[in-house]
Write a protein that holds these residues in place. Sequence first.
Motif, PDB file in Angstrom:
ATOM      1  N   GLY A  74       0.813  -1.211   0.000  1.00 58.23           N
ATOM      2  CA  GLY A  74       0.000   0.000   0.000  1.00 58.23           C
ATOM      3  C   GLY A  74       0.841   1.252   0.000  1.00 58.23           C
ATOM      4  O   GLY A  74       2.056   1.202  -0.154  1.00 58.23           O
ATOM      5  N   LEU A  75       0.141   2.366   0.161  1.00 54.57           N
ATOM      6  CA  LEU A  75       0.810   3.658   0.168  1.00 54.57           C
ATOM      7  C   LEU A  75       1.089   4.076   1.605  1.00 54.57           C
ATOM      8  O   LEU A  75       0.550   3.486   2.545  1.00 54.57           O
ATOM      9  N   SER A  76       1.931   5.073   1.754  1.00 55.78           N
ATOM     10  CA  SER A  76       2.347   5.463   3.089  1.00 55.78           C
ATOM     11  C   SER A  76       2.864   6.898   3.067  1.00 55.78           C
ATOM     12  O   SER A  76       3.390   7.356   2.055  1.00 55.78           O
ATOM     13  N   GLY A  77       2.720   7.582   4.204  1.00 60.80           N
ATOM     14  CA  GLY A  77       3.279   8.926   4.333  1.00 60.80           C
ATOM     15  C   GLY A  77       4.648   8.835   4.984  1.00 60.80           C
ATOM     16  O   GLY A  77       4.810   8.134   5.981  1.00 60.80           O
ATOM     17  N   SER A  78       5.636   9.529   4.447  1.00 65.90           N
ATOM     18  CA  SER A  78       6.979   9.448   5.050  1.00 65.90           C
ATOM     19  C   SER A  78       7.033  10.348   6.281  1.00 65.90           C
ATOM     20  O   SER A  78       6.445  11.431   6.299  1.00 65.90           O
ATOM     21  N   ASP A 146      -5.138   4.743  13.326  1.00 68.46           N
ATOM     22  CA  ASP A 146      -6.376   5.095  12.622  1.00 68.46           C
ATOM     23  C   ASP A 146      -6.452   6.595  12.378  1.00 68.46           C
ATOM     24  O   ASP A 146      -7.426   7.252  12.746  1.00 68.46           O
ATOM     25  N   GLN A 147      -5.406   7.147  11.801  1.00 72.16           N
ATOM     26  CA  GLN A 147      -5.358   8.581  11.495  1.00 72.16           C
ATOM     27  C   GLN A 147      -4.588   8.787  10.187  1.00 72.16           C
ATOM     28  O   GLN A 147      -3.537   8.180  10.020  1.00 72.16           O
ATOM     29  N   PHE A 148      -5.136   9.624   9.318  1.00 68.27           N
ATOM     30  CA  PHE A 148      -4.350  10.075   8.163  1.00 68.27           C
ATOM     31  C   PHE A 148      -3.522  11.255   8.658  1.00 68.27           C
ATOM     32  O   PHE A 148      -4.072  12.275   9.063  1.00 68.27           O
ATOM     33  N   ILE A 149      -2.216  11.107   8.663  1.00 75.73           N
ATOM     34  CA  ILE A 149      -1.341  12.126   9.258  1.00 75.73           C
ATOM     35  C   ILE A 149      -1.069  13.228   8.239  1.00 75.73           C
ATOM     36  O   ILE A 149      -0.485  12.967   7.183  1.00 75.73           O
ATOM     37  N   ASN A 150      -1.513  14.426   8.565  1.00 74.58           N
ATOM     38  CA  ASN A 150      -1.258  15.563   7.661  1.00 74.58           C
ATOM     39  C   ASN A 150      -0.905  16.822   8.450  1.00 74.58           C
ATOM     40  O   ASN A 150      -1.368  17.899   8.133  1.00 74.58           O
ATOM     41  N   CYS A 166       7.952   5.589   8.132  1.00 75.57           N
ATOM     42  CA  CYS A 166       6.719   6.043   7.495  1.00 75.57           C
ATOM     43  C   CYS A 166       5.496   5.609   8.299  1.00 75.57           C
ATOM     44  O   CYS A 166       5.606   4.819   9.237  1.00 75.57           O
ATOM     45  N   VAL A 167       4.365   6.164   7.893  1.00 81.86           N
ATOM     46  CA  VAL A 167       3.131   5.956   8.646  1.00 81.86           C
ATOM     47  C   VAL A 167       2.008   5.530   7.701  1.00 81.86           C
ATOM     48  O   VAL A 167       1.947   5.981   6.561  1.00 81.86           O
ATOM     49  N   GLU A 168       1.171   4.626   8.171  1.00 84.70           N
ATOM     50  CA  GLU A 168       0.008   4.190   7.382  1.00 84.70           C
ATOM     51  C   GLU A 168      -1.085   3.714   8.331  1.00 84.70           C
ATOM     52  O   GLU A 168      -0.985   3.951   9.528  1.00 84.70           O
ATOM     53  N   MET A 169      -2.130   3.024   7.821  1.00 85.79           N
ATOM     54  CA  MET A 169      -3.314   2.793   8.652  1.00 85.79           C
ATOM     55  C   MET A 169      -3.722   1.325   8.810  1.00 85.79           C
ATOM     56  O   MET A 169      -4.802   1.052   9.341  1.00 85.79           O
ATOM     57  N   GLU A 170      -2.892   0.381   8.342  1.00 85.53           N
ATOM     58  CA  GLU A 170      -3.286  -1.036   8.426  1.00 85.53           C
ATOM     59  C   GLU A 170      -2.173  -1.977   8.884  1.00 85.53           C
ATOM     60  O   GLU A 170      -2.451  -3.033   9.478  1.00 85.53           O
ATOM     61  N   ILE A 191       5.899   5.406  -0.895  1.00 86.55           N
ATOM     62  CA  ILE A 191       5.624   6.717  -0.311  1.00 86.55           C
ATOM     63  C   ILE A 191       4.790   7.579  -1.269  1.00 86.55           C
ATOM     64  O   ILE A 191       5.215   7.879  -2.382  1.00 86.55           O
ATOM     65  N   SER A 192       3.608   7.973  -0.780  1.00 84.58           N
ATOM     66  CA  SER A 192       2.691   8.794  -1.591  1.00 84.58           C
ATOM     67  C   SER A 192       2.701  10.260  -1.156  1.00 84.58           C
ATOM     68  O   SER A 192       2.274  11.134  -1.908  1.00 84.58           O
ATOM     69  N   ASP A 193       3.163  10.524   0.080  1.00 92.13           N
ATOM     70  CA  ASP A 193       3.100  11.903   0.607  1.00 92.13           C
ATOM     71  C   ASP A 193       4.052  12.028   1.795  1.00 92.13           C
ATOM     72  O   ASP A 193       4.601  11.032   2.259  1.00 92.13           O
ATOM     73  N   LYS A 194       4.191  13.236   2.288  1.00 97.97           N
ATOM     74  CA  LYS A 194       5.153  13.472   3.378  1.00 97.97           C
ATOM     75  C   LYS A 194       4.473  13.689   4.730  1.00 97.97           C
ATOM     76  O   LYS A 194       5.072  14.237   5.647  1.00 97.97           O
ATOM     77  N   ALA A 195       3.212  13.275   4.845  1.00 99.28           N
ATOM     78  CA  ALA A 195       2.458  13.346   6.111  1.00 99.28           C
ATOM     79  C   ALA A 195       2.451  14.757   6.707  1.00 99.28           C
ATOM     80  O   ALA A 195       2.298  14.921   7.911  1.00 99.28           O
ATOM     81  N   SER A 196       2.617  15.756   5.848  1.00 99.21           N
ATOM     82  CA  SER A 196       2.635  17.156   6.290  1.00 99.21           C
ATOM     83  C   SER A 196       1.307  17.810   5.898  1.00 99.21           C
ATOM     84  O   SER A 196       0.366  17.116   5.501  1.00 99.21           O
ATOM     85  N   GLU A 198       0.255  19.216   3.332  1.00 99.62           N
ATOM     86  CA  GLU A 198      -0.259  18.983   1.971  1.00 99.62           C
ATOM     87  C   GLU A 198      -0.461  17.493   1.687  1.00 99.62           C
ATOM     88  O   GLU A 198      -0.619  17.090   0.537  1.00 99.62           O
ATOM     89  N   ALA A 199      -0.462  16.671   2.724  1.00103.19           N
ATOM     90  CA  ALA A 199      -0.453  15.218   2.515  1.00103.19           C
ATOM     91  C   ALA A 199      -1.642  14.732   1.691  1.00103.19           C
ATOM     92  O   ALA A 199      -1.501  13.851   0.838  1.00103.19           O
ATOM     93  N   ASP A 200      -2.839  15.318   1.927  1.00105.18           N
ATOM     94  CA  ASP A 200      -4.015  14.823   1.215  1.00105.18           C
ATOM     95  C   ASP A 200      -3.914  15.077  -0.289  1.00105.18           C
ATOM     96  O   ASP A 200      -4.189  14.194  -1.109  1.00105.18           O
ATOM     97  N   GLN A 202      -1.083  15.670  -1.968  1.00107.83           N
ATOM     98  CA  GLN A 202       0.066  14.866  -2.448  1.00107.83           C
ATOM     99  C   GLN A 202      -0.363  13.419  -2.681  1.00107.83           C
ATOM    100  O   GLN A 202      -0.007  12.803  -3.674  1.00107.83           O
ATOM    101  N   PHE A 203      -1.133  12.891  -1.753  1.00107.54           N
ATOM    102  CA  PHE A 203      -1.601  11.504  -1.837  1.00107.54           C
ATOM    103  C   PHE A 203      -2.350  11.278  -3.151  1.00107.54           C
ATOM    104  O   PHE A 203      -2.081  10.334  -3.897  1.00107.54           O
ATOM    105  N   GLU A 204      -3.291  12.184  -3.438  1.00105.85           N
ATOM    106  CA  GLU A 204      -4.106  12.018  -4.653  1.00105.85           C
ATOM    107  C   GLU A 204      -3.261  12.164  -5.912  1.00105.85           C
ATOM    108  O   GLU A 204      -3.411  11.409  -6.858  1.00105.85           O
TER     109      GLU A 204
HETATM  110  N1  ADE Z   1      -1.203   6.462   3.844  1.00102.31           N
HETATM  111  C1  ADE Z   1      -0.633   7.244   2.905  1.00102.31           C
HETATM  112  N2  ADE Z   1      -0.307   8.440   3.411  1.00102.31           N
HETATM  113  C2  ADE Z   1      -0.683   8.431   4.714  1.00102.31           C
HETATM  114  C3  ADE Z   1      -0.635   9.384   5.755  1.00102.31           C
HETATM  115  N3  ADE Z   1      -0.114  10.587   5.560  1.00102.31           N
HETATM  116  N4  ADE Z   1      -1.119   9.024   6.983  1.00102.31           N
HETATM  117  C4  ADE Z   1      -1.651   7.795   7.169  1.00102.31           C
HETATM  118  N5  ADE Z   1      -1.743   6.876   6.207  1.00102.31           N
HETATM  119  C5  ADE Z   1      -1.269   7.177   4.993  1.00102.31           C
END
Ligand code: ADE
Length: 228
Positions: A74-78, A146-150, A166-170, A191-196, A198-200, A202-204
Amino acid sequence: MIGIIGAMQEEIELLKSKIINIKETKIYENIYYSGIMNRKEIVITKCGIGKVNAAFVTQTLITNFNISAIINIGLSGSVSEELNIGDIVISNRLVYHDVDVTAFGYNLGQIPSFENTFFEADDELINSAKKNEKEDVHIGIIATGDQFINNLEKRREIKEKFNALCVEMEGAAIAHICFLNKVPFVVIRSISDKASGEADSQFEKNLKFATEKLAKILEKIIGDYNGI
Ligand code: ADE
């Protein structure tokens, strides 16, 4: 059989197209796609977002198929500066960043009655993944909650407290169920985003690119894995 679990449809769609002799099995509301990938028997499914969805599907997979190893993709925020968008992280250990029973003397992240705070990924699976190590493939700790970190504050906190990459939810929920069932596992994230802040967005923006990189490495890892 190797079980592969992705959280989102996009994450498993590319892989589905690489399965030979694909068969669909519906259990509860979930479809499990089984067949052959890179000469190995596999079954792949989508678990949905978050720890409870991930745990439910992992147990259903283990109960209904002859599973000898599980790979969560899956994807993950660094949360580490050394990672860039599209980099791959292979877990050596997983931890819950949102579990806190420190009031009773447990470590942050530790589930009461569990000896360890971290869930250890399987060496054989890590080694198969390591064969594909390049400068954009990293091995380290993945933190789950259970948090999208942004936001930067939370990002810094997770890095400092758990030394995570990195951080993710599963991931840790899947690791937890694998631990209870004594099934070897590894988590592989792109890595899809930097959990900062703009994470949402960046993710998309990076969803497609990061998912494609993941599919490529996963196919190789399955071919290299000889633990079954
Ligand atoms: N998965 C991808 N990006 C994430 C984020 N920033 N926080 C939690 N899960 C993620």
